[in-house]
Design a protein around this motif. Structure first.
Motif, PDB file in Angstrom:
ATOM      1  N   ARG A 110     -12.150   8.661 -13.041  1.00 32.36           N
ATOM      2  CA  ARG A 110     -10.683   8.648 -13.087  1.00 32.36           C
ATOM      3  C   ARG A 110     -10.055   9.299 -11.851  1.00 32.36           C
ATOM      4  NH1 ARG A 110     -12.374  12.712 -16.444  1.00 32.36           N
ATOM      5  NH2 ARG A 110     -11.332  14.758 -16.330  1.00 32.36           N
ATOM      6  N   PHE A 111     -10.866  10.032 -11.064  1.00 34.80           N
ATOM      7  CA  PHE A 111     -10.344  10.704  -9.882  1.00 34.80           C
ATOM      8  C   PHE A 111     -10.652   9.957  -8.582  1.00 34.80           C
ATOM      9  CE2 PHE A 111     -11.186  14.534 -12.698  1.00 34.80           C
ATOM     10  CZ  PHE A 111      -9.860  14.649 -13.090  1.00 34.80           C
ATOM     11  N   SER A 112     -11.193   8.755  -8.694  1.00 32.90           N
ATOM     12  CA  SER A 112     -11.571   8.001  -7.503  1.00 32.90           C
ATOM     13  C   SER A 112     -10.968   6.603  -7.530  1.00 32.90           C
ATOM     14  CB  SER A 112     -13.103   7.919  -7.381  1.00 32.90           C
ATOM     15  OG  SER A 112     -13.674   9.198  -7.186  1.00 32.90           O
ATOM     16  N   SER A 113     -11.255   5.847  -6.487  1.00 29.56           N
ATOM     17  CA  SER A 113     -10.726   4.497  -6.344  1.00 29.56           C
ATOM     18  C   SER A 113     -11.123   3.601  -7.506  1.00 29.56           C
ATOM     19  CB  SER A 113     -11.260   3.885  -5.049  1.00 29.56           C
ATOM     20  OG  SER A 113     -11.164   2.483  -5.051  1.00 29.56           O
ATOM     21  N   VAL A 244       4.660  14.853 -17.457  1.00 27.54           N
ATOM     22  CA  VAL A 244       4.534  14.386 -16.080  1.00 27.54           C
ATOM     23  C   VAL A 244       4.498  15.554 -15.099  1.00 27.54           C
ATOM     24  CG1 VAL A 244       7.032  14.115 -15.763  1.00 27.54           C
ATOM     25  CG2 VAL A 244       5.446  12.715 -14.417  1.00 27.54           C
ATOM     26  N   GLY A 245       5.094  16.670 -15.473  1.00 32.19           N
ATOM     27  CA  GLY A 245       5.098  17.847 -14.612  1.00 32.19           C
ATOM     28  C   GLY A 245       3.744  18.490 -14.430  1.00 32.19           C
ATOM     29  N   ALA A 246       2.774  18.109 -15.250  1.00 26.55           N
ATOM     30  CA  ALA A 246       1.410  18.649 -15.130  1.00 26.55           C
ATOM     31  C   ALA A 246       0.493  17.709 -14.353  1.00 26.55           C
ATOM     32  CB  ALA A 246       0.835  18.915 -16.522  1.00 26.55           C
ATOM     33  N   LEU A 247       1.085  16.863 -13.545  1.00 33.13           N
ATOM     34  CA  LEU A 247       0.318  15.899 -12.756  1.00 33.13           C
ATOM     35  C   LEU A 247      -0.775  16.588 -11.938  1.00 33.13           C
ATOM     36  CD1 LEU A 247       0.103  12.941 -11.589  1.00 33.13           C
ATOM     37  CD2 LEU A 247       1.600  13.756  -9.752  1.00 33.13           C
ATOM     38  N   ILE A 248      -1.960  15.993 -11.928  1.00 33.78           N
ATOM     39  CA  ILE A 248      -3.043  16.439 -11.053  1.00 33.78           C
ATOM     40  C   ILE A 248      -3.052  15.542  -9.820  1.00 33.78           C
ATOM     41  CG2 ILE A 248      -5.554  16.533 -10.778  1.00 33.78           C
ATOM     42  CD1 ILE A 248      -5.748  17.475 -13.654  1.00 33.78           C
ATOM     43  N   ASN A 249      -2.867  16.155  -8.657  1.00 29.12           N
ATOM     44  CA  ASN A 249      -2.908  15.425  -7.387  1.00 29.12           C
ATOM     45  C   ASN A 249      -4.318  15.470  -6.821  1.00 29.12           C
ATOM     46  OD1 ASN A 249      -0.131  14.749  -7.221  1.00 29.12           O
ATOM     47  ND2 ASN A 249       0.347  16.829  -6.579  1.00 29.12           N
ATOM     48  N   VAL A 250      -4.844  14.319  -6.462  1.00 25.80           N
ATOM     49  CA  VAL A 250      -6.224  14.202  -5.990  1.00 25.80           C
ATOM     50  C   VAL A 250      -6.255  13.976  -4.484  1.00 25.80           C
ATOM     51  CG1 VAL A 250      -8.320  12.788  -6.083  1.00 25.80           C
ATOM     52  CG2 VAL A 250      -7.077  13.328  -8.186  1.00 25.80           C
ATOM     53  N   SER A 251      -7.077  14.750  -3.806  1.00 32.96           N
ATOM     54  CA  SER A 251      -7.395  14.511  -2.402  1.00 32.96           C
ATOM     55  C   SER A 251      -8.735  13.797  -2.341  1.00 32.96           C
ATOM     56  CB  SER A 251      -7.487  15.824  -1.626  1.00 32.96           C
ATOM     57  OG  SER A 251      -6.226  16.432  -1.526  1.00 32.96           O
ATOM     58  N   GLY A 252      -8.788  12.705  -1.607  1.00 29.52           N
ATOM     59  CA  GLY A 252     -10.027  11.956  -1.524  1.00 29.52           C
ATOM     60  C   GLY A 252     -10.294  11.460  -0.123  1.00 29.52           C
ATOM     61  N   ALA A 253     -11.436  10.812   0.052  1.00 32.64           N
ATOM     62  CA  ALA A 253     -11.840  10.326   1.366  1.00 32.64           C
ATOM     63  C   ALA A 253     -12.404   8.925   1.262  1.00 32.64           C
ATOM     64  CB  ALA A 253     -12.872  11.269   1.980  1.00 32.64           C
ATOM     65  N   GLY A 254     -12.109   8.126   2.274  1.00 37.06           N
ATOM     66  CA  GLY A 254     -12.622   6.769   2.354  1.00 37.06           C
ATOM     67  C   GLY A 254     -13.085   6.448   3.756  1.00 37.06           C
ATOM     68  N   ILE A 255     -13.888   5.402   3.873  1.00 37.98           N
ATOM     69  CA  ILE A 255     -14.422   4.960   5.164  1.00 37.98           C
ATOM     70  C   ILE A 255     -13.711   3.680   5.575  1.00 37.98           C
ATOM     71  CG2 ILE A 255     -16.490   4.144   6.382  1.00 37.98           C
ATOM     72  CD1 ILE A 255     -18.140   5.838   4.411  1.00 37.98           C
ATOM     73  N   ASN A 309      -3.515  20.005 -18.688  1.00 38.32           N
ATOM     74  CA  ASN A 309      -3.101  18.954 -19.624  1.00 38.32           C
ATOM     75  C   ASN A 309      -2.245  17.916 -18.900  1.00 38.32           C
ATOM     76  OD1 ASN A 309      -2.645  17.541 -21.962  1.00 38.32           O
ATOM     77  ND2 ASN A 309      -1.329  19.068 -22.910  1.00 38.32           N
ATOM     78  N   PRO A 310      -2.861  17.135 -18.008  1.00 37.42           N
ATOM     79  CA  PRO A 310      -2.092  16.198 -17.181  1.00 37.42           C
ATOM     80  C   PRO A 310      -1.651  14.962 -17.954  1.00 37.42           C
ATOM     81  CG  PRO A 310      -4.420  15.931 -16.757  1.00 37.42           C
ATOM     82  CD  PRO A 310      -4.289  17.104 -17.691  1.00 37.42           C
ATOM     83  N   PRO A 311      -0.693  14.228 -17.401  1.00 36.59           N
ATOM     84  CA  PRO A 311      -0.268  12.974 -18.042  1.00 36.59           C
ATOM     85  C   PRO A 311      -1.354  11.909 -17.928  1.00 36.59           C
ATOM     86  CG  PRO A 311       0.764  13.204 -15.898  1.00 36.59           C
ATOM     87  CD  PRO A 311       0.057  14.504 -16.173  1.00 36.59           C
ATOM     88  N   PRO A 312      -1.310  10.908 -18.811  1.00 32.04           N
ATOM     89  CA  PRO A 312      -2.349   9.859 -18.814  1.00 32.04           C
ATOM     90  C   PRO A 312      -2.112   8.829 -17.716  1.00 32.04           C
ATOM     91  CG  PRO A 312      -0.743   9.429 -20.541  1.00 32.04           C
ATOM     92  CD  PRO A 312      -0.340  10.736 -19.914  1.00 32.04           C
ATOM     93  N   LEU A 313      -2.479   9.179 -16.499  1.00 29.88           N
ATOM     94  CA  LEU A 313      -2.293   8.302 -15.343  1.00 29.88           C
ATOM     95  C   LEU A 313      -3.607   8.156 -14.592  1.00 29.88           C
ATOM     96  CD1 LEU A 313       1.070   9.441 -13.712  1.00 29.88           C
ATOM     97  CD2 LEU A 313       0.586   7.188 -14.657  1.00 29.88           C
ATOM     98  N   ASP A 314      -4.024   6.912 -14.333  1.00 28.66           N
ATOM     99  CA  ASP A 314      -5.152   6.730 -13.433  1.00 28.66           C
ATOM    100  C   ASP A 314      -4.613   6.468 -12.027  1.00 28.66           C
ATOM    101  OD1 ASP A 314      -4.376   4.031 -13.301  1.00 28.66           O
ATOM    102  OD2 ASP A 314      -5.827   3.425 -14.829  1.00 28.66           O
ATOM    103  N   MET A 315      -5.520   6.392 -11.063  1.00 28.50           N
ATOM    104  CA  MET A 315      -5.100   6.273  -9.666  1.00 28.50           C
ATOM    105  C   MET A 315      -4.357   4.960  -9.403  1.00 28.50           C
ATOM    106  SD  MET A 315      -6.130   9.159  -8.395  1.00 28.50           S
ATOM    107  CE  MET A 315      -5.679   9.813  -9.998  1.00 28.50           C
ATOM    108  N   GLN A 316      -4.755   3.906 -10.106  1.00 24.91           N
ATOM    109  CA  GLN A 316      -4.103   2.618  -9.881  1.00 24.91           C
ATOM    110  C   GLN A 316      -2.670   2.630 -10.408  1.00 24.91           C
ATOM    111  OE1 GLN A 316      -6.542  -0.693 -10.921  1.00 24.91           O
ATOM    112  NE2 GLN A 316      -5.247  -2.139  -9.851  1.00 24.91           N
ATOM    113  N   LYS A 317      -2.466   3.219 -11.570  1.00 23.45           N
ATOM    114  CA  LYS A 317      -1.124   3.267 -12.137  1.00 23.45           C
ATOM    115  C   LYS A 317      -0.216   4.176 -11.319  1.00 23.45           C
ATOM    116  CE  LYS A 317       1.312   3.617 -16.546  1.00 23.45           C
ATOM    117  NZ  LYS A 317       1.218   3.970 -17.992  1.00 23.45           N
TER     118      LYS A 317
END
Length: 334
Positions: A110-113, A244-255, A309-317
């Motif tokens: 859920r934390f990746s592409s 929504v205020g408990a959003l988890i922001n993800v830092s990631g890396a791609g090639i 307790n973040p909101p139910p959001l995946d990276m695509q949404k």
């Protein structure tokens, strides 16, 4: 050829070969994460692998726009984003290469592409910071959306031009819809003092210039490290109930698909999700972000990751932030 000329030729050839080897064993990293954190990781990777890392740092939205402008001519091998929407933008433009399962599998999916084109490395939580002399935890709103209500006028600080604010807008848009998001932003505009960045927000709240501010969690912890406990006149408030205020922001890396040093790039991404690198993130006392490898505990100063307790959001949404910037402009915040 005499002996001296032969030796000179061999030396020249050896130097040329060494130069070519050095050039091949390196990668170009476009970095939108905090430079101190990424330098720590890059230096450790260089020592461990012998592969050099040339870092170009900048703000996430600007670097992702630069990559789009450079296209196939970009010198970048890896993009280390500060927030996932920057990577989703590049993924949507088909600029990122597929990653092997061995690189993706250590991190919860859920934390990746969603397409396997970038991997989550670290994360932080969206929170409120409040001055303990001007407000109390019991007075904090049940939802981030409440901060647009009139009772918060003059009490709030935000940094709408900071790249970290864009994912929050995207999250509100994904969960509440565009009209509600625009109305919320206009309420924030009317209620809030604006600052250039999260550092400005947390400093203003801590010194009593404003009661409450919207930040990512680690800015408060970093200020605490600078000032010491006696210098802190503020606390963090964590939203509950999957707000929504408990959003988890993800830092990631791609090639990049156009990477000239793809093999080195793959080794670097495998390193970023390894226990060694994830432990370095957790113990560095620099960034105070959450490592995303489940077996690695975060810094003790942070709230345990499994208690968020973040909101139910995946990276695509969550999307790519392009519409969020338009809404901020429409609301008069940019």
């Amino acid at each position: 050829m005499n002996t001296k000329k032969l030796i000179a030729a061999l030396l020249a050839g050896g130097l040329l070969a060494a130069s070519q080897l050095s050039l091949a064993a390196s990668l170009v990293l476009y970095n939108a994460q905090h430079p101190q954190t990424v330098k720590l990781l890059a230096d450790d990777f260089e020592k461990m692998s012998g592969i050099g890392v040339k870092i170009r740092s900048g703000e996430g939205p600007e670097l992702s726009a630069q990559l789009l402008a450079e296209g196939k001519a970009s010198p970048a091998d890896v993009y280390f984003a500060s927030n996932s929407p920057e990577l989703m933008l590049l993924e949507g433009k088909q600029m990122l290469a597929k990653l092997p399962a061995a690189t993706l599998s250590p991190i919860p999916a859920r934390f990746s592409s969603p397409q396997g084109e970038w991997v989550g490395v670290m994360a932080r939580e969206n929170v409120l910071v409040f001055n303990t002399k001007l407000a109390a935890g019991a007075q904090m709103p049940a939802s981030m959306m409440d901060l647009a209500k009139p009772q918060w006028k003059g009490k709030l600080a935000i940094a709408p031009s900071d790249g970290d604010f864009l994912p929050l807008v995207s999250a509100v848009r994904a969960l509440k819809g565009e009209p509600a998001t625009l109305a919320w932003l206009k309420g924030l505009r009317d209620n809030a003092q604006t600052f250039d960045d999260n550092e400005g927000v947390v400093a203003a709240v801590n010194r009593g210039g404003v009661a409450v501010g919207i930040i990512n969690n680690y800015y408060w912890t970093r200020l605490q490290m600078q000032l010491g406990s006696k210098g802190m006149h503020s606390q963090l408030y964590h939203f509950g109930n999957a707000d929504v205020g408990a959003l988890i922001n993800v830092s990631g890396a791609g090639i990049l698909k156009t990477a000239r040093n793809a093999d080195a790039a793959h080794k670097f991404l495998a390193y970023l999700v390894s226990p060694r690198a994830q432990q370095l993130i957790a113990k560095s006392n620099i960034s105070f972000e959450y490592p995303l490898l489940p077996s690695v505990a975060p810094a003790p100063q942070l709230k345990p990751f499994n208690q968020l307790n973040p909101p139910p959001l995946d990276m695509q949404k969550l999307g790519d932030d392009s519409q969020s910037a338009k809404l901020l402009r429409q609301a008069g915040l940019l």
